[in-house]
Design a protein around this motif. Structure first.
Motif, PDB file in Angstrom:
ATOM      1  N   ASP A 177      -4.837   1.635   2.296  1.00 55.17           N
ATOM      2  CA  ASP A 177      -5.954   2.135   1.488  1.00 55.17           C
ATOM      3  C   ASP A 177      -7.082   2.555   2.429  1.00 55.17           C
ATOM      4  O   ASP A 177      -7.801   1.713   2.973  1.00 55.17           O
ATOM      5  N   TYR A 178      -7.232   3.862   2.626  1.00 54.54           N
ATOM      6  CA  TYR A 178      -8.214   4.368   3.578  1.00 54.54           C
ATOM      7  C   TYR A 178      -9.654   4.185   3.087  1.00 54.54           C
ATOM      8  O   TYR A 178     -10.590   4.339   3.872  1.00 54.54           O
ATOM      9  N   ASP A 179      -9.834   3.873   1.822  1.00 51.76           N
ATOM     10  CA  ASP A 179     -11.180   3.678   1.285  1.00 51.76           C
ATOM     11  C   ASP A 179     -11.575   2.208   1.205  1.00 51.76           C
ATOM     12  O   ASP A 179     -12.686   1.896   0.775  1.00 51.76           O
ATOM     13  N   SER A 180     -10.689   1.326   1.640  1.00 52.84           N
ATOM     14  CA  SER A 180     -10.980  -0.103   1.530  1.00 52.84           C
ATOM     15  C   SER A 180     -11.918  -0.565   2.638  1.00 52.84           C
ATOM     16  O   SER A 180     -12.022   0.064   3.693  1.00 52.84           O
ATOM     17  N   VAL A 181     -12.574  -1.685   2.375  1.00 48.76           N
ATOM     18  CA  VAL A 181     -13.492  -2.258   3.360  1.00 48.76           C
ATOM     19  C   VAL A 181     -12.719  -2.748   4.585  1.00 48.76           C
ATOM     20  O   VAL A 181     -13.184  -2.609   5.719  1.00 48.76           O
ATOM     21  N   MET A 184     -11.999   0.056   6.927  1.00 49.20           N
ATOM     22  CA  MET A 184     -13.205   0.463   7.642  1.00 49.20           C
ATOM     23  C   MET A 184     -13.539  -0.518   8.762  1.00 49.20           C
ATOM     24  O   MET A 184     -13.935  -0.108   9.861  1.00 49.20           O
TER      25      MET A 184
END
Length: 338
Positions: A177-181, A184
């Motif tokens: 999941d590239y949008d997960s914390v 990041m």
């Protein structure tokens, strides 16, 4: 172990700064002339560049760069105008980049040459400094090219490794999941690791320009030689690199931002803005001069630490040397390691 002369410094960050300052003060007119020729135009151009870019292209550089590389409708009627703007954009940045590269190369080469000879107490002359460019220009370019290629290779290796890792996780069924914390956080940690590796490489190569000038090496040779010499002095080298990089970066970045958003974007030019430009350029020039001279002194200290300086000093003063009373500021400072 070489016998110390009346002046000596320990192999520390403060010792490097003190010795480089002494050499500059002993030949103040000479280094002032070199700074005016090379470092002052460089520092002034770095401060004025964002404002000049905004005046020629767009007041908001982010919007302009985005519009240059992201086209939403390539069939629109103003494509030809965009192509012409792209050409001007490319030529402008090419000319500016070439100017910055050449001026910085000239400044580093001539100042390194003068500081190297000033360390031994030799007379330094502008003619000799300029002549040194004939011997160091092409070797310096070759060394810069090799260093940039290696740095790009290291960066590409990290990027390729990250890409292969993500692709491997997807192949084994792990959904990323590239949008997960968490992603990041991992990305930030990875970026920090890459930055630390690049910094470590820069610390090892910090003496490469001096090696090119002082030892007439080129290509990969100065990089390898610098990595060998800096062993045992990496802490001092890191301190010097971070100290001057942060000071010069903050000064130039802050002044250029102030000039862009307050001076020109505000629609007014006054003596205060012009005075700020002059003072900022002067301080940046002094820091650049001190940075180059400190690199040369660090090179000499590293040689002293590895026992190479004593033999060179013995050769240097094998001939008769007369020290006049008014030459006190120009006598060489010999460092020694117990």
């Amino acid at each position: 172990m070489s016998a110390p002369l009346p002046y000596s410094h320990s192999l520390t960050f403060c010792g490097v700064l003190s010795e480089s300052k002494r050499i500059i003060n002993a030949h103040s007119r000479h280094f002032l002339a070199l700074s005016v020729f090379f470092l002052l135009p460089l520092s002034f151009s770095l401060i004025i560049f964002p404002t000049l870019h905004a005046a020629l292209y767009h007041p908001n550089p982010i919007i302009f760069y985005t519009s240059r590389f992201i086209r939403f409708d390539p069939t629109r009627a103003d494509v030809e105008d965009d192509d012409e703007a792209d050409l001007k954009f490319f030529v402008f940045h090419l000319v500016y980049g070439l100017f910055v590269f050449l001026v910085s190369l000239f400044g580093v080469s001539t100042i390194s040459y003068s500081t190297f000879h000033g360390f031994y107490g030799r007379p330094v002359k502008l003619v000799s400094s300029f002549k040194s460019l004939l011997y160091s220009f092409l070797p310096m370019i070759a060394t810069v090219v090799v260093a940039k290629v290696l740095l790009c290779s290291i960066g590409m290796a990290f990027g390729l490794s990250a890409g292969l890792l993500l692709k491997g996780l997807e192949m084994v069924g792990v959904e990323v999941d590239y949008d997960s914390v968490y992603f990041m956080v991992v990305a930030i940690i990875f970026a920090v690791v890459v930055g630390l590796v690049m910094l470590w490489v820069q610390v090892n190569w910090v003496l490469a320009p001096v090696v090119v000038v002082a030892e007439s090496r080129w290509g990969y040779g100065p990089l390898r030689r610098s990595a060998d010499l800096v062993k045992g002095m990496r802490g001092v080298a890191l301190s010097i690199l971070l100290f001057f990089s942060l000071l010069i970066g903050c000064l130039v970045g802050g002044c250029s931002t102030f000039l862009l958003h307050v001076g020109v974007a505000g629609g007014w030019w006054s003596w205060a803005v012009i005075l700020q430009m002059v003072i900022s350029s002067g301080f940046a020039t002094v820091l650049m001069l001190q940075s180059v001279a400190a690199g040369v002194v660090l090179y000499m200290y590293c040689k002293a630490l590895h026992g190479e300086l004593a033999f060179e000093i013995a050769e240097e003063f094998a001939q008769d040397y007369v020290s006049l009373p008014f030459d006190k500021e120009k006598v060489p400072h010999v460092v020694y390691v117990v």
